[in-house]
Design a protein around this motif. Structure first.
Motif, PDB file in Angstrom:
ATOM      1  N   ASP A  30       0.932  -1.070   0.043  1.00  0.00           N
ATOM      2  CA  ASP A  30       0.154  -0.165   0.042  1.00  0.00           C
ATOM      3  C   ASP A  30       0.921   1.225  -0.058  1.00  0.00           C
ATOM      4  N   VAL A  31       2.108   1.323   0.735  1.00  0.00           N
ATOM      5  CA  VAL A  31       2.989   2.289   0.683  1.00  0.00           C
ATOM      6  C   VAL A  31       4.357   1.907   1.010  1.00  0.00           C
ATOM      7  N   ILE A  49       1.513   9.400   6.823  1.00  0.00           N
ATOM      8  CA  ILE A  49       1.183   7.973   6.062  1.00  0.00           C
ATOM      9  C   ILE A  49      -0.316   8.006   5.852  1.00  0.00           C
ATOM     10  N   GLN A  50      -1.112   8.192   6.763  1.00  0.00           N
ATOM     11  CA  GLN A  50      -2.753   8.171   6.407  1.00  0.00           C
ATOM     12  C   GLN A  50      -3.109   8.993   5.399  1.00  0.00           C
ATOM     13  N   THR A  51      -2.431  10.275   5.462  1.00  0.00           N
ATOM     14  CA  THR A  51      -2.841  11.258   4.113  1.00  0.00           C
ATOM     15  C   THR A  51      -2.497  10.560   2.887  1.00  0.00           C
ATOM     16  N   VAL A  52      -1.369  10.076   2.712  1.00  0.00           N
ATOM     17  CA  VAL A  52      -0.994   9.257   1.449  1.00  0.00           C
ATOM     18  C   VAL A  52      -2.010   8.153   1.149  1.00  0.00           C
ATOM     19  N   LEU A  53      -2.410   7.241   2.276  1.00  0.00           N
ATOM     20  CA  LEU A  53      -3.163   6.080   2.115  1.00  0.00           C
ATOM     21  C   LEU A  53      -4.587   6.491   1.557  1.00  0.00           C
ATOM     22  N   ASN A  54      -4.851   7.710   2.151  1.00  0.00           N
ATOM     23  CA  ASN A  54      -6.011   8.475   1.500  1.00  0.00           C
ATOM     24  C   ASN A  54      -6.024   8.853   0.269  1.00  0.00           C
ATOM     25  N   GLY A  55      -4.965   8.909  -0.420  1.00  0.00           N
ATOM     26  CA  GLY A  55      -4.925   9.247  -1.755  1.00  0.00           C
ATOM     27  C   GLY A  55      -4.323  10.615  -2.115  1.00  0.00           C
ATOM     28  N   ASP A  56      -3.902  11.251  -0.966  1.00  0.00           N
ATOM     29  CA  ASP A  56      -3.518  12.521  -0.934  1.00  0.00           C
ATOM     30  C   ASP A  56      -1.882  12.937  -1.057  1.00  0.00           C
TER      31      ASP A  56
END
Length: 215
Positions: A52-53, A118-125
């Motif tokens: 995922d990342v 990390i959460q921001t990137v996982l959210n697509g941002d």
């Protein structure tokens, strides 16, 4: 909640531990894969296409500066990559994002900041610290160099990174499991794309992009 697969690629065990703690404290189940060299990071991405990342240090054994990011970005186009670096000036952050990173985490960040990024990137941002100065590359020559570097294939990026490490063609061929003739062909293509006449000039060009990076 869906299980997340996260690759932590950093040659410093203590920082890998800090990133692992940050990820472990996030909600849900996680598969965390650690890599201490660029080759291990690349192998992990190959073996885990569902990742995922990836959290990637800019300076690791086996690669130089932005070369690792460019090589992974070209080969794994759907894998979000967050750069982690102690060199966190706005120029480094901007260049990382322009070369395809999905986010940037300063190594001085706290665990909460790391989790948020990390959460921001996982959210697509896109996750990055505030840029303190110009949002675009102001050096026209460097902007042109970055555009030319983006035309390199993943293997050419690997070869260029190894050239910057001072390796000879036969050493690069052995490390990559290909013939020396193949490496010579890659070097010729790199020189053509970068519009330089020698491998030394190619290394100097990449050095201009990587200058001031110490992490």
């Amino acid at each position: 909640m869906t299980e997340l697969t996260i690759i932590i690629a950093d040659d410093h065990p203590l920082f890998r531990g800090a990133l692992r703690q940050a990820v472990s404290d996030m909600k849900g189940e996680h598969v965390i894969i650690e890599a201490g060299t660029f080759d291990e990071a690349h192998a992990a991405a190959v073996a885990n296409p569902e990742t995922d990342v990836m959290l990637l240090d800019l300076a690791m054994p086996g690669i130089s500066g932005f070369s690792g990011l460019m090589a992974l970005r070209a080969e794994f186009c759907s894998l979000p990559i967050i750069i982690c670096s102690a060199t966190d000036d706005s120029t480094t952050i901007r260049r990382a994002l322009e070369l395809g990173a999905s986010g940037f985490i300063s190594k001085s960040s706290g665990l909460d900041e790391i989790r948020t990024a990390i959460q921001t990137v996982l959210n697509g941002d896109i996750a990055s610290p505030p840029l303190l100065d110009s949002p675009q590359e102001q050096d026209a020559e460097l902007a042109d160099l970055m555009a030319r570097l983006k035309t390199l294939t993943p293997q050419q990026n690997r070869v260029l990174g190894m050239l910057c490490e001072g390796l000879l063609n036969k050493q690069i061929a052995y490390a990559l499991g290909v013939s020396e003739a193949t490496i010579k062909a890659h070097v010729s293509a790199i020189l053509l794309k970068l519009k330089v006449d020698s491998r030394t000039q190619a290394v100097v060009q990449l050095g201009r992009l990587n200058m001031a990076m110490v992490a």
